[in-house]
Scaffold this motif. Structure first.
Motif, PDB file in Angstrom:
ATOM      1  N   MET A 354       0.814  -1.202   0.000  1.00 11.14           N
ATOM      2  CA  MET A 354       0.000   0.000   0.000  1.00 11.14           C
ATOM      3  C   MET A 354       0.855   1.262   0.000  1.00 11.14           C
ATOM      4  N   ILE A 355       1.982   1.221   0.736  1.00  8.09           N
ATOM      5  CA  ILE A 355       2.893   2.365   0.711  1.00  8.09           C
ATOM      6  C   ILE A 355       3.475   2.535  -0.691  1.00  8.09           C
ATOM      7  N   ARG A 356       3.846   1.417  -1.299  1.00  5.01           N
ATOM      8  CA  ARG A 356       4.416   1.498  -2.649  1.00  5.01           C
ATOM      9  C   ARG A 356       3.398   2.011  -3.654  1.00  5.01           C
ATOM     10  N   TYR A 357       2.168   1.497  -3.587  1.00  3.50           N
ATOM     11  CA  TYR A 357       1.137   1.955  -4.515  1.00  3.50           C
ATOM     12  C   TYR A 357       0.803   3.432  -4.293  1.00  3.50           C
ATOM     13  N   ARG A 358       0.731   3.839  -3.043  1.00  2.00           N
ATOM     14  CA  ARG A 358       0.388   5.237  -2.771  1.00  2.00           C
ATOM     15  C   ARG A 358       1.465   6.174  -3.292  1.00  2.00           C
ATOM     16  N   ASN A 359       2.729   5.839  -3.057  1.00  2.00           N
ATOM     17  CA  ASN A 359       3.809   6.695  -3.545  1.00  2.00           C
ATOM     18  C   ASN A 359       3.880   6.696  -5.060  1.00  2.00           C
ATOM     19  N   PHE A 360       3.683   5.545  -5.665  1.00  2.00           N
ATOM     20  CA  PHE A 360       3.805   5.451  -7.112  1.00  2.00           C
ATOM     21  C   PHE A 360       2.643   6.154  -7.811  1.00  2.00           C
ATOM     22  N   LEU A 361       1.429   5.931  -7.330  1.00  2.00           N
ATOM     23  CA  LEU A 361       0.266   6.483  -8.030  1.00  2.00           C
ATOM     24  C   LEU A 361       0.147   7.986  -7.859  1.00  2.00           C
ATOM     25  N   THR A 362       0.630   8.513  -6.768  1.00  2.00           N
ATOM     26  CA  THR A 362       0.516   9.953  -6.542  1.00  2.00           C
ATOM     27  C   THR A 362       1.669  10.755  -7.125  1.00  2.00           C
ATOM     28  N   LYS A 363       2.760  10.076  -7.518  1.00  2.14           N
ATOM     29  CA  LYS A 363       3.923  10.805  -8.030  1.00  2.14           C
ATOM     30  C   LYS A 363       4.177  10.567  -9.503  1.00  2.14           C
ATOM     31  N   THR A 364       3.534   9.569 -10.099  1.00  2.00           N
ATOM     32  CA  THR A 364       3.759   9.273 -11.508  1.00  2.00           C
ATOM     33  C   THR A 364       2.953  10.225 -12.374  1.00  2.00           C
ATOM     34  N   VAL A 365       3.582  10.684 -13.459  1.00  2.65           N
ATOM     35  CA  VAL A 365       2.939  11.655 -14.348  1.00  2.65           C
ATOM     36  C   VAL A 365       2.234  10.958 -15.501  1.00  2.65           C
ATOM     37  N   ARG A 366       2.796   9.906 -16.020  1.00  2.00           N
ATOM     38  CA  ARG A 366       2.217   9.233 -17.181  1.00  2.00           C
ATOM     39  C   ARG A 366       0.929   8.515 -16.783  1.00  2.00           C
ATOM     40  N   LYS A 367      -0.149   8.862 -17.440  1.00  2.00           N
ATOM     41  CA  LYS A 367      -1.452   8.342 -17.058  1.00  2.00           C
ATOM     42  C   LYS A 367      -1.599   6.858 -17.396  1.00  2.00           C
ATOM     43  N   GLU A 368      -1.005   6.406 -18.493  1.00  2.00           N
ATOM     44  CA  GLU A 368      -1.130   4.996 -18.828  1.00  2.00           C
ATOM     45  C   GLU A 368      -0.409   4.127 -17.800  1.00  2.00           C
ATOM     46  N   VAL A 369       0.692   4.642 -17.250  1.00  2.37           N
ATOM     47  CA  VAL A 369       1.391   3.898 -16.205  1.00  2.37           C
ATOM     48  C   VAL A 369       0.578   3.873 -14.927  1.00  2.37           C
ATOM     49  N   VAL A 370      -0.068   4.985 -14.628  1.00  2.68           N
ATOM     50  CA  VAL A 370      -0.907   5.044 -13.425  1.00  2.68           C
ATOM     51  C   VAL A 370      -2.071   4.077 -13.546  1.00  2.68           C
ATOM     52  N   LEU A 371      -2.684   4.006 -14.706  1.00  4.55           N
ATOM     53  CA  LEU A 371      -3.809   3.085 -14.884  1.00  4.55           C
ATOM     54  C   LEU A 371      -3.362   1.629 -14.762  1.00  4.55           C
ATOM     55  N   LYS A 372      -2.189   1.332 -15.290  1.00  2.00           N
ATOM     56  CA  LYS A 372      -1.695  -0.043 -15.189  1.00  2.00           C
ATOM     57  C   LYS A 372      -1.394  -0.400 -13.732  1.00  2.00           C
ATOM     58  N   GLU A 373      -0.766   0.526 -13.012  1.00  2.00           N
ATOM     59  CA  GLU A 373      -0.460   0.257 -11.611  1.00  2.00           C
ATOM     60  C   GLU A 373      -1.726   0.239 -10.756  1.00  2.00           C
ATOM     61  N   LEU A 374      -2.700   1.065 -11.128  1.00  2.00           N
ATOM     62  CA  LEU A 374      -3.979   1.042 -10.416  1.00  2.00           C
ATOM     63  C   LEU A 374      -4.673  -0.299 -10.581  1.00  2.00           C
ATOM     64  N   LYS A 375      -4.584  -0.862 -11.764  1.00  2.00           N
ATOM     65  CA  LYS A 375      -5.161  -2.193 -11.971  1.00  2.00           C
ATOM     66  C   LYS A 375      -4.461  -3.236 -11.103  1.00  2.00           C
ATOM     67  N   ASN A 376      -3.135  -3.121 -10.992  1.00  2.00           N
ATOM     68  CA  ASN A 376      -2.410  -4.046 -10.125  1.00  2.00           C
ATOM     69  C   ASN A 376      -2.836  -3.894  -8.669  1.00  2.00           C
ATOM     70  N   MET A 377      -3.055  -2.655  -8.251  1.00  2.00           N
ATOM     71  CA  MET A 377      -3.504  -2.427  -6.874  1.00  2.00           C
ATOM     72  C   MET A 377      -4.893  -3.003  -6.647  1.00  2.00           C
ATOM     73  N   VAL A 378      -5.762  -2.855  -7.621  1.00  2.00           N
ATOM     74  CA  VAL A 378      -7.115  -3.401  -7.493  1.00  2.00           C
ATOM     75  C   VAL A 378      -7.068  -4.917  -7.402  1.00  2.00           C
TER      76      VAL A 378
END
Length: 874
Positions: A354-378
């Motif tokens: 959760m710490i890794r997902y929170r840091n990654f999703l809130t600091k990443t600029v590329r939206k496609e990367v955020v969506l991919k990581e969000l899917k992994n978190m889900v």
């Protein structure tokens, strides 16, 4: 990953089984790992493969389940990967593990490419196993040198089987494990909601409710109470026990001073390193000990943990250990049992990710990367075996933070739409917060025709089925309201709204969620009232009314279900809408359908909602007043108003036979009775005749008006003629003469009672015994014509509540009443409180309750004798 002291034999011969993998431990250390293939080729192995390809083909069951087609089609899911991974580095005396091959893979270019890829990965795997480093001496495990950087997992490990299981269960693949799993294609997406473009087509109305609104656990159950299954692409937790998130507990701690070496000797040592007992507390960012000394002088930060896994080879020795690999060493946590160890393991993995997902999703600029990581978190949140409130809240808070970013940007709606579609499984299984409801409502409000409505359907149903008070959750009510408006904005909006009500109710005869109906009705009424509250009194139709008519449609659709009809009637009593809303013809037409359904229902709880009640607003106080033909507040045509008002009146006149008291309360509506009577409505004509018969209409002028209205139509003339005949019979019946006591034989029926009363004068009859006869409540209409009746015996008859209510209303002089062994209940017994002259009452063997009897005693102070044996009040 095999250690350098192991030799892996891959035997593809039929004698040893198809694709058997042998692992043997040698005493002599070897610098390289030798792979000795069998000379014989198994029938299941394609011909023409080199040694590495044959080994990759034999290990395909290690990567997926037994089906060869799965290598080319579907990859391993996180939920079942842990059960499929073998102990490839098991030591010594373990039995030879055999991997069965289910069939021959297809011979095509794609198969050869996959095998070549597998062979390449295996060669890199063997090269990495030879690069094991020497031991290092460390000073402290919790050094801050990591600084929260991304950990490097491209290193060797001796306990590779445990590592693969742990990382696969946590959905966090290292480099070596990730290479192995990359031999198979990626697993299907967790959700596959319809694209926003499909919502614009009329063909959406032809889909089933499950296809459009989803099939989450909140889909209403059928009559058997079974919930609908999850959709095919939604990840599910692995089978097994469930755990609460660990917060505090006592564990034994041991420190490794060797990070990159083989730990076989350490694990097999008889006398191990020093163990310390600590009470660990898991906080948001690190793990601390209540007694910070020894091995845990400093907190253990989650961001510095490189790997976390269970050492399963120790389980037979009852050493339930959990290993945490840090940058400069390792830490062993030993629990008392396997359940506690797994609880700590999943809790640490949860907080770390959760710490890794929170840091990654809130600091990443590329939206496609955020969506991919969000899917992994889900996927990770859906497959974790943890069940806790914080586990539910943390992923939704990250989702809320993502949606709350850049709300004023022009592309926020598209960004929120993509995020909601990716997070659909999480929204289907979790209760959304108020802030998240406000963001989703904003999306539905700003882009109603392109919002991901299938993904938002499960949280809407959760709000409707679980909300207790919308006053404390205004954002949730606004979310439901905006979602319904977005449904109605589609091309097939009317059918979608109807289907939404159908899905919310469920397929059974009764809705399994008691809060769904009042919540949905309150949302619809609030939306209608908010729209028309500030409108001027003379109503003017405009285009904006289309957005609110769907809520009036919801009220009408809810009345199609018998269990919801009572709820809708209760919400509509008294009239909760403003005068401007009732004056809208479109809203009035839909409310007219609701009132017709209420008026036609035989249940008192349903049709009683249209009668007079204590009004919260001064005008109109009831639906009878709102639909009154003389001064209507409901904007319906005159003929429809008369028909609706007459239907409501007919149901109320037949309700519990309380005609006299009801007509007395409706005496001021005499002009409405006259107008509806002129349309030849039978209920109005009957009411006018009863007013004359029971002398409710006082004054000669009023009686003449009623007679004139009855004689104005042919049907009215027939009613008036019947009234005159009844009056002549009543005068003859009540004339002086006849017996004072009378008892009918056992076989007497209601027809016999009517014939007896029509035979002659019974004006002196005081005592009547109908004991043990077959009379019912229908004869009560004839008994109320006896003015001198003082004693009535109904022992062991079928006289029910309606007959008792009619007697109590028309025979106030009754002194003795025997209802022994009759089917009367509290509903009819409570009506006896109006008989102020009652002295003796027999309620033996009836359905009398203690509460009803206490109420009756308070209201009948002159009651001298009573019999309540064999009742609940006895």
């Amino acid at each position: 990953m095999p250690s350098y002291s192991q030799e892996i034999n891959v035997d593809l011969s039929p004698e040893e089984g198809e694709g058997a993998i042998k692992s043997e431990t040698k005493d002599v250390k070897k610098e390289d790992v030798k792979y000795i293939p069998s000379e014989e080729v198994n029938n299941g192995v394609p011909a023409g493969l080199n040694a590495d390809q044959r080994l990759a083909f034999a290990l395909r069951d290690f990567l997926v389940d037994g089906s060869p087609n799965m290598v080319l089609e579907d990859g391993p899911s996180p939920s079942n990967l842990e059960q499929k991974l073998p102990y490839i580095d098991e030591i010594g005396d373990a039995e030879v593990e055999t991997v069965q091959l289910d069939g021959e893979p297809p011979q095509n270019h794609e198969t050869e490419e996959v095998l070549n890829n597998a062979a390449c990965r295996l060669r890199r795997w063997r090269a990495a196993s030879r690069k094991l480093r020497r031991p290092r001496i460390i000073n402290n495990l919790s050094s801050d040198e990591c600084n929260g950087v991304v950990k490097n997992f491209n290193v060797g490990h001796t306990d590779l089987a445990d590592r693969l299981r742990s990382l696969a269960a946590a959905s966090n693949m290292s480099a070596s494990a990730g290479e192995l799993l990359s031999l198979a294609p990626q697993p299907p997406a967790a959700t596959a909601p319809p694209s926003p473009g499909c919502l614009l087509t009329p063909s959406l109305a032809d889909q089933s409710a499950a296809e459009y609104f989803g099939s989450s656990p909140e889909c209403c159950a059928d009559s058997s109470g079974a919930k609908s299954s999850n959709s095919a692409g939604t990840p599910a937790p692995p089978p097994g026990p469930r755990y609460k998130l660990a917060i505090e507990g006592s564990v034994r701690v041991c420190c490794f001073q060797h990070t990159r070496t083989v730990v076989d000797k350490i694990l097999a040592a008889k006398f191990f390193r020093r163990w310390e007992t600590h009470v660990l507390c898991m906080q948001d960012d690190h793990v601390v000990s209540k007694t910070p000394s020894g091995l845990l002088e400093r907190p253990l930060s989650y961001s510095c943990m490189q790997e976390v896994y269970c050492i399963s080879r120790w389980d037979p020795a009852r050493k339930y250990c959990l290993r945490i690999v840090m940058p400069h060493g390792s830490l062993l946590l030993q629990a008392n049992d396997a359940y506690t160890r797994d609880q700590w393991y999943y809790s640490i993995v949860w907080r770390r990710n959760m710490i890794r997902y929170r840091n990654f999703l809130t600091k990443t600029v590329r939206k496609e990367v955020v969506l991919k990581e969000l899917k992994n978190m889900v996927d990770f949140a859906m497959t974790t075996p943890l069940q806790d409130e914080s586990v539910t809240r943390a992923p939704l808070q990250i989702l809320t933070d993502l949606l709350a970013e850049d709300k004023d940007s022009p592309d926020w709606e598209e960004w929120a739409e993509n995020i909601s579609s990716v997070a659909a499984p999480l929204l289907a299984e979790r209760c959304v917060s108020g802030e998240l409801c406000a963001l989703l409502a904003r999306l539905c409000r700003r882009r109603p025709r392109s919002a991901p409505l299938p993904a938002l359907a499960p949280p809407v149903r959760r709000v409707l089925t679980r909300n207790v008070d919308f006053g404390k959750a205004p954002d949730a009510r606004q979310f439901v309201r905006d979602y319904i408006s977005a449904l109605s904005a589609q091309n097939s909006g009317h059918s979608l709204v109807r289907r939404f009500v159908e899905v919310t109710h469920g397929s059974g005869a009764a809705c399994p969620h008691p809060r769904a109906a009042p919540n949905l009705a309150s949302v619809a009424l609030a939306a209608i009232d908010d729209h028309y509250r500030a409108r001027p009194a003379p109503h003017v139709c405009h285009h904006a009314e289309r957005d609110v008519l769907c809520f009036a449609d919801i009220l009408e659709h809810m009345c199609e279900y018998d269990d919801w009809l009572v709820v809708v009637g209760g919400v509509l009593q008294p009239v909760p809408l403003s005068t401007s809303a009732l004056s809208c013809p479109h809203v009035a037409a839909r409310l007219g359908g609701v009132l017709r359904r209420l008026a036609s229902d035989p249940r008192c709880a349903a049709h009683g909602c249209v009668a007079h009640a204590r009004a919260a607003r001064p005008s109109p106080p009831s639906w009878l007043r709102a639909a009154a033909p003389t001064d209507p507040a409901l904007a319906l045509p005159h003929d429809q108003l008369c028909q609706l008002w007459g239907d409501m009146m007919q149901t109320l006149l037949n309700c519990c036979c309380k005609r006299k008291s009801f007509l007395q309360s409706m005496s001021r509506h005499l002009p409405d009775f006259v107008i509806v009577g002129l349309t030849e409505h039978h209920a109005a004509l009957e009411a006018l005749c009863l007013m004359l018969e029971w002398e409710i209409a006082s004054g000669e002028q009023t009686q003449l008006e009623i007679i004139a209205a009855l004689q104005g139509t042919e049907v009215g003339q027939q009613y008036y003629q019947d009234l005159c005949d009844r009056q002549q019979t009543l005068q003859r019946l009540q004339s002086q003469g006849g017996p004072r006591r009378l008892a009918l034989p056992v076989r007497a029926t209601d027809a016999d009672v009517a014939a007896m009363l029509d035979a002659g004068a019974l004006g002196n009859l005081e005592c009547l015994s109908l004991a043990f006869t077959s009379v019912t409540s229908a004869c009560a209409y004839h008994l109320i014509k006896l003015p001198s009746l003082r004693y009535l015996n109904l022992w062991a008859t079928k006289f029910g509540d309606s007959g008792v209510q009619l007697i109590a209303e028309h025979l106030p002089r009754l002194q003795v009443l025997n209802l022994c062994e009759t089917p009367v209940s509290d509903k009819g017994i409570e009506a006896l409180s109006g008989l102020s002259s009652l002295r003796r009452l027999n309620l033996n063997s009836t359905k009398l309750s203690a509460e009803a009897f206490e109420l009756l005693r308070r209201r009948l102070p002159h009651l001298q004798e009573y019999d309540i044996r064999y009742t609940e009040a006895w």
